[in-house]
Design a protein around this motif. Structure first.
Motif, short mmCIF file in Angstrom:
data_model
loop_
_atom_site.label_atom_id
_atom_site.label_comp_id
_atom_site.label_asym_id
_atom_site.label_seq_id
_atom_site.Cartn_x
_atom_site.Cartn_y
_atom_site.Cartn_z
N GLY A 162 -19.09 -63.94 -27.42
CA GLY A 162 -18.81 -64.59 -25.92
C GLY A 162 -17.52 -63.78 -25.34
O GLY A 162 -17.27 -63.98 -24.11
N SER A 163 -16.85 -63.27 -26.11
CA SER A 163 -15.52 -62.58 -25.74
C SER A 163 -15.53 -61.09 -25.74
O SER A 163 -14.61 -60.57 -25.40
CB SER A 163 -14.55 -63.12 -26.59
OG SER A 163 -14.54 -64.59 -26.74
N ASN A 164 -16.56 -60.52 -26.27
CA ASN A 164 -16.39 -58.87 -26.67
C ASN A 164 -16.24 -58.37 -25.25
O ASN A 164 -15.59 -57.14 -25.54
CB ASN A 164 -17.36 -58.38 -27.53
CG ASN A 164 -18.71 -58.39 -26.73
OD1 ASN A 164 -19.36 -59.08 -26.32
ND2 ASN A 164 -19.07 -56.89 -26.58
N PHE A 165 -16.95 -58.52 -24.22
CA PHE A 165 -16.58 -57.88 -22.65
C PHE A 165 -15.37 -58.25 -22.19
O PHE A 165 -15.08 -57.65 -21.00
CB PHE A 165 -18.07 -58.09 -22.09
CG PHE A 165 -18.89 -57.21 -22.54
CD1 PHE A 165 -19.18 -55.99 -22.85
CD2 PHE A 165 -20.12 -58.16 -22.90
CE1 PHE A 165 -20.30 -55.22 -23.29
CE2 PHE A 165 -21.24 -57.32 -23.68
CZ PHE A 165 -21.43 -56.15 -23.57
N VAL A 166 -14.80 -59.22 -22.71
CA VAL A 166 -13.32 -59.80 -22.02
C VAL A 166 -12.14 -58.51 -21.74
O VAL A 166 -11.75 -58.37 -20.69
CB VAL A 166 -12.78 -60.68 -22.48
CG1 VAL A 166 -11.41 -61.13 -22.06
CG2 VAL A 166 -13.82 -61.98 -22.36
N GLY A 217 -16.33 -52.60 -28.59
CA GLY A 217 -17.14 -52.17 -29.54
C GLY A 217 -16.99 -52.79 -30.83
O GLY A 217 -17.89 -53.16 -31.73
N VAL A 218 -15.60 -52.84 -31.31
CA VAL A 218 -15.20 -53.48 -32.71
C VAL A 218 -15.70 -54.90 -32.68
O VAL A 218 -16.43 -55.15 -33.59
CB VAL A 218 -13.70 -53.02 -33.04
CG1 VAL A 218 -13.42 -53.79 -34.15
CG2 VAL A 218 -13.57 -51.69 -33.16
N LEU A 219 -15.48 -55.65 -31.73
CA LEU A 219 -15.62 -57.02 -31.97
C LEU A 219 -17.08 -57.27 -31.87
O LEU A 219 -17.69 -57.95 -32.55
CB LEU A 219 -15.17 -57.55 -30.33
CG LEU A 219 -13.46 -57.72 -30.21
CD1 LEU A 219 -13.07 -58.23 -28.78
CD2 LEU A 219 -12.95 -58.51 -31.49
N TRP A 220 -17.91 -56.40 -31.14
CA TRP A 220 -19.22 -56.56 -30.89
C TRP A 220 -19.86 -56.28 -32.47
O TRP A 220 -20.87 -56.96 -32.98
CB TRP A 220 -19.93 -55.76 -29.99
CG TRP A 220 -21.53 -55.77 -29.74
CD1 TRP A 220 -22.11 -56.67 -28.92
CD2 TRP A 220 -22.58 -55.36 -30.93
NE1 TRP A 220 -23.43 -56.65 -29.32
CE2 TRP A 220 -23.60 -55.66 -30.28
CE3 TRP A 220 -22.40 -54.10 -31.77
CZ2 TRP A 220 -24.78 -55.19 -30.80
CZ3 TRP A 220 -23.57 -53.81 -32.24
CH2 TRP A 220 -24.77 -54.31 -31.98
N ALA A 221 -19.58 -55.07 -33.13
CA ALA A 221 -19.80 -54.68 -34.34
C ALA A 221 -19.50 -56.00 -35.38
O ALA A 221 -20.54 -56.20 -36.11
CB ALA A 221 -19.11 -53.44 -34.79
#
Length: 345
Positions: free
Chosen positions: A23-27, A272-276
């Motif tokens: 929910g936050s990785n694109f912020v 990308g790191v958060l998504w991974a």
């Protein structure tokens, strides 16, 4: 605590972490000019692959199954539309819509054994059906939530989150998204979000297929690992390979003059790191809970986090009617997630 109880606790904890990060990785990207998203996609996927490399080394390099890369290819294809979605209907509404269709596709493929998978059973099928059904209902409610995105501007917002008055002065040409009318913004954004959601929901199919067929002696996948995290490196390699192919095709189409946005490199890498990390948690949840349980929970939850960013930070969603619709949708999502969770017990 029994082994099964420990698995459930670990699985639900992984779901919570995944929800928060998805929910936050694109912020980090929201305040930077990302153009048409092709360059950003490649940067983000490079970061994803590096995380996978670290995880692979920690796991002592389990066997690499090339078929697992197909899931990464599917995800990368769906992810191309992320920037246009955010620019047309906003971060919050975009994640809410694609998350709902992601949940439905992933749940149905596991529950009913689509694409050659073994149909997964749960302790309480009725609760599981109710949970998945509520995710579908919430998707239709989200379609009526109107977000306010600045029109006639070449970037979403060029004011960085962590500073007050630092604005990159380099002007970039507008992308095709910026040339759409207000009505077309909504049509294109919602349509792309639905397509992305269906592709996202199919991303784990190759891995589940390998795991299911590993139990059959006549299968080429006989003896393959049952631990989902062992497939992370292959899955993420598929993501990076596909994004690189798309980016090279984009460079050719642009006649070797692609639109590059240096200011988006570090935010894109962080995203990308958060998504991974979130996806690694999802792999763990799939192993502990099964995909038929983890999918409705993890795909519906990030919408709440993203919408909160959209309401309080980016002011994308305004008005009493929108707020009431959001509250109704969140109550439905919460009820659906609880039904899905208890269906496993």
């Amino acid at each position: 605590m029994s082994s099964n109880g420990a698995d459930l606790t670990f699985g639900y904890t992984s779901c919570f972490v995944a929800i928060l990060l998805f929910g936050s990785n694109f912020v980090p990207l929201k305040k930077f000019d990302t153009g048409d998203g092709m360059f950003l996609q490649w940067v983000l996927c490079a970061a994803i692959w590096l995380v996978a490399l670290v995880v692979n080394l920690i796991l002592h390099c389990p066997k690499f199954w090339p078929f697992a890369m197909l899931g990464g290819c599917i995800w990368a294809t769906g992810n191309i539309a992320v920037v246009p979605i955010i620019k047309t209907i906003g971060l919050g509404l975009g994640i809410l819509i694609w998350g709902s269709f992601n949940a439905l596709t992933g749940w149905a493929s596991s529950r009913f054994g689509w694409f050659g998978l073994d149909a997964e059973e749960v302790s309480n099928p009725l609760l599981n059906y109710i949970g998945a059904g509520l995710s579908v209902v919430s998707a239709f409610i989200f379609l009526f939530i109107k977000s306010e995105i600045p029109n006639n501007t070449c970037s979403v917002d060029t004011t960085p989150l962590i500073t007050e008055h630092v604005i990159n002065k380099t002007q970039h040409p507008c992308s095709w998204v910026d040339k759409l009318s207000t009505v077309h913004h909504r049509i294109v954004g919602c349509s792309l979000a639905v397509i992305s959601g269906v592709l996202y929901g199919s991303t784990f199919v190759p891995i589940i297929y390998i795991k299911d067929h590993s139990k059959r002696n006549e299968s080429i996948y006989a003896g393959a690992s049952q631990y989902d995290l062992d497939y992370v490196f292959a899955h993420f390699s598929g993501i990076f390979l596909t994004s690189t192919v798309y980016f090279l095709a984009y460079c050719i189409a642009m006649k070797s003059s692609p639109k590059l946005y240096p200011e988006a490199v570090l935010p894109g890498f962080l995203s990308g790191v958060l998504w991974a990390i979130a996806t690694c948690c999802w792999f763990i949840a799939n192993h502990s809970l099964s995909a038929v349980v983890s999918f409705p929970i993890i795909t519906a939850g990030p919408g709440f986090i993203a919408a909160m960013w959209g309401v309080f930070m980016f002011k994308e969603i305004k008005g009493l009617q929108n707020y009431l619709l959001m509250i109704l949708a969140f109550c439905i999502i919460l009820t659906g997630a609880l039904c899905t969770a208890f269906s496993k017990i």
